[in-house]
Design an enzyme around this catalytic site. Structure first.
Site, PDB file in Angstrom:
ATOM      1  N   ASP A   1       0.861  -1.180   0.000  1.00 14.84           N
ATOM      2  CA  ASP A   1       0.000   0.000   0.000  1.00 14.84           C
ATOM      3  C   ASP A   1       0.901   1.235   0.000  1.00 14.84           C
ATOM      4  O   ASP A   1       2.086   1.149   0.333  1.00 14.84           O
ATOM      5  CB  ASP A   1      -0.891  -0.048   1.244  1.00 14.84           C
TER       6      ASP A   1
ATOM      7  N   ASP B   1      -2.211  -0.705   5.963  1.00 13.73           N
ATOM      8  CA  ASP B   1      -2.509  -0.187   7.297  1.00 13.73           C
ATOM      9  C   ASP B   1      -3.962   0.217   7.502  1.00 13.73           C
ATOM     10  O   ASP B   1      -4.415   0.323   8.631  1.00 13.73           O
ATOM     11  CB  ASP B   1      -1.629   1.028   7.605  1.00 13.73           C
TER      12      ASP B   1
ATOM     13  N   ASP C   1      -7.417  -1.582   3.340  1.00 13.85           N
ATOM     14  CA  ASP C   1      -6.418  -2.624   3.060  1.00 13.85           C
ATOM     15  C   ASP C   1      -6.800  -3.975   3.649  1.00 13.85           C
ATOM     16  O   ASP C   1      -6.199  -4.996   3.303  1.00 13.85           O
ATOM     17  CB  ASP C   1      -5.050  -2.219   3.634  1.00 13.85           C
TER      18      ASP C   1
END
Length: 647
Positions: free
Chosen positions: A344, A529, A533
């Site tokens: 990410d 995080d 996600d």
């Protein structure tokens, strides 16, 4: 005998972004019946052990050992019998039989210890499962339970969000959460979409723009047309994706557990044969039973199971000391199997919060950089906007004095206006976008532009080193999966050496990307995080969450949490896992050799029971000590040194 261990660790709580986390009740350990039974068994065992070692008579501690057997063993025994009814034989039932067999030949303490370990393991696993369920339920709290609906004649009515239908018109007041996915019909505001897209800054919303349920409206009022049924909202689909991905990923097992069914059946058949055949040929009952019990002890998979567990648990403990919480032995084993990394952007490769990176006063403004920053910060000081907080933080970092602001006013999507030292100051986003993906705000004084400030979501200092290390470990460069825009994603990719960049992704798009990689026979490590996600963390072969700003759902869904938020810990723990897997192979060779020799001795000759127990326990201790080597500080230093060298 100490075997059949399966340990699952529940994650420690970590701070999380206020806008990303729903308050929820976390299941406590003792609220679970499995935990209460395990605690009872443990207390009974410890008290019995103290009396036993203290020289008390058997009638004093015997009932306590029996209580440990009953309270700790009835659940795995019941599960084993249920499996037997389904015509399968699992290691739970085998270990219960082994514990009872040990007690039948006088090894009461060993059998009780085995029972307690089983019960404790089951309690920890139940806690981890309950905590994950808490997180999924808590995510639903992000979406409000009621919404303000406008009727055809313009009246307002408060209705449950579950009762909303496509086409309804909602009034979204400042500072409230949006009740449904829809399109803005009227009004201008900013929406914090971090829960959905991971974007670090609120997004300006006006007529024609899409908004999502559960996202936080800013200072403006909006009229929104509902475009999706509440059951089909993006936030509801995140819950569904996490649950589906978790079911698809489970059940996962340690290597030795994958063969436990066949091994258990083999041991039972062999034990019956060792007992029955000599008995049929005239051997007396006591001798046949003793030989059979000796065989079951030396052939039981205690050393084999411990060949797997100590290296993995030692690796978990070592990683924990260095700020990485790996939740189970299975998770630690799977980390070493990955061959592709997907990352990410916001909060993972970047800090996840805006920071002033450039201050540019215009010629003729009479201001230097500090003067421009102080002027902007004074006007922004009353605002709670993330950009305003970043500007004020930058001014404080330079120890600048901020004059008081009067007549403060905020205009949704445009900025703020205030009177500072008798001058009317306006701070707002620049109309022309920055070519380098920075957010630029313009400062005017009495209607005249005096300068600009540039803000960006700063790249983590160790981001490039981490991506290089993951490339060296897996043999392929990581993939960047982000909900942010393509321009910003490309800038981060260029700074970290990532070329496979996929931007503007919703949570389900990230899951699709992970599954696409896995269809190519890749074992994917996903690092993220946010709430957005969580589905990808659940779907990936292994998931690692960044702990400092991670959402509760991400922390609970991930297999491991980087508590100290040090990105370089990700490749380090992967390498530590691979070291643990090598020790597992060593231990399996040692355990297999001992079992083969002891079983052959018992079958071909007459293996004395004390010698069989000593050999069995000796092999168990040996593989256990070998696995404990990963507790040493040098094991982690070796992982980080290798990672740095290859990176």
């Amino acid at each position: 005998m100490v075997c059949g261990v399966s340990v699952t660790l529940a994650p420690h709580p970590a701070p999380a972004r206020a806008a990303r986390v729903a308050p929820r009740r976390r299941t406590r350990l003792l609220a679970l019946p499995e935990a209460r039974w395990a605690l009872t068994a443990l207390l009974a065992f410890l008290l019995a052990l103290a009396l036993d070692l203290g020289g008390f008579p058997a009638w004093a501690y015997g009932p306590l050992y029996a209580a440990a057997y009953v309270t700790g063993g009835w659940e795995p025994a019941l599960e084993g019998l249920r499996a037997l009814r389904e015509k399968t034989l699992d290691v739970d039932l085998l270990m219960i039989v082994a514990a009872l067999g040990a007690a039948s030949i006088g090894q009461v303490l060993d059998g009780a210890l085995l029972i307690v370990i089983f019960a404790t393991s089951g309690a920890l696993e139940a806690l981890a499962t309950a905590r994950t369920a808490d997180s999924v339920r808590g995510l639903l709290d992000l979406a409000p339970t009621t919404a303000t609906r406008l009727t055809a004649d313009g009246r307002e009515e408060t209705v449950p969000t579950a009762a909303l239908a496509v086409g309804d018109i909602l009034l979204i007041r400042p500072g409230t959460r949006i009740g449904a996915d829809g399109t803005v019909l009227d009004g201008t505001s900013e929406a914090d979409q971090a829960t959905i897209t991971g974007e670090p800054l609120p997004v300006v919303k006006g007529p024609g723009d899409e908004v999502f349920a559960g996202t936080l409206n800013g200072t403006g009022a909006l009229r929104v047309r509902v475009d999706r049924d509440p059951a089909d909202s993006v936030i509801a689909r995140i819950v569904t994706l996490v649950e589906e991905a978790s079911r698809t990923k489970a059940p996962t097992q340690l290597f030795i557990e994958k063969i436990e069914q066949r091994y258990a059946i083999g041991i039972v058949i062999a034990t019956l044969a060792v007992f029955g055949i000599p008995l049929a040929f005239g051997e007396n009952l006591d001798d046949a039973l003793l030989r059979a019990m000796t065989f079951m002890i030396v052939a039981s998979p205690c050393a084999v199971v411990l060949a797997t567990m100590p290296p993995l648990l030692s690796a978990i403990a070592n990683a924990g000391r260095h700020g990485v919480l790996v939740k189970s032995a299975v998770a630690m084993e799977r980390l070493g199997e990955i061959d592709t990394a997907a990352l990410d952007k916001t909060g993972t490769l970047t800090e996840g919060a805006p920071e002033v990176t450039d201050v540019r006063p215009l010629p003729g403004s009479g201001l230097d950089a500090d003067g421009l920053l102080a002027l902007a910060a004074a006007a922004e000081h009353p605002s709670e906007h993330p950009l305003a907080r970043a500007v004020v933080a930058a001014a404080r970092a330079r120890d600048l004095r901020l004059p008081p602001a009067e007549d403060f006013a905020a205009s949704p999507g445009r900025g703020v206006t205030a009177t500072v030292a008798g001058q009317r100051v306006t701070v707002g986003r620049a109309t022309r976008p920055s070519p380098d993906a920075a957010t630029v705000i313009e400062v005017t004084r009495d209607g005249t532009p005096v300068g600009t400030l540039a803000l960006t979501d700063r790249l983590r200092p160790d981001a490039a080193a981490t991506t290089a290390a993951l490339t060296a470990l897996t043999g392929t460069a990581p993939v960047l999966l982000t909900g942010d825009n393509a321009t910003t994603a490309a800038q981060v990719g260029a700074a970290t050496g990532i070329t496979d960049i996929r931007a503007n992704l919703l949570p389900e798009d990230k899951v699709d990307a992970v599954r696409e990689l896995e269809r190519s026979h890749r074992k994917v490590l996903f690092v993220g995080d946010g709430v957005n996600d969580a589905p990808a963390l659940a779907a990936a072969h292994s998931g690692v969450a960044m702990g400092r700003a991670g959402s509760d759902l991400a922390l609970e869904t991930a297999d491991a949490v980087v508590v100290r938020d040090e990105l370089t810990a990700v490749p380090a723990v992967v390498r530590l896992s691979r070291t643990a897997r090598r020790l597992v192979v060593q231990n399996l060779v040692i355990a297999g050799t001992f079992i083969t020799v002891l079983v052959a001795w018992d079958l071909a000759g007459h293996l004395p029971l004390p010698l069989g127990v000593a050999g069995h326990e000796g092999s168990t201790v040996l593989v256990g000590l070998n696995g404990l080597r990963l507790l040493r500080e040098s094991a982690w230093r070796g992982s980080t040194a290798s990672e740095a060298g290859e990176g």
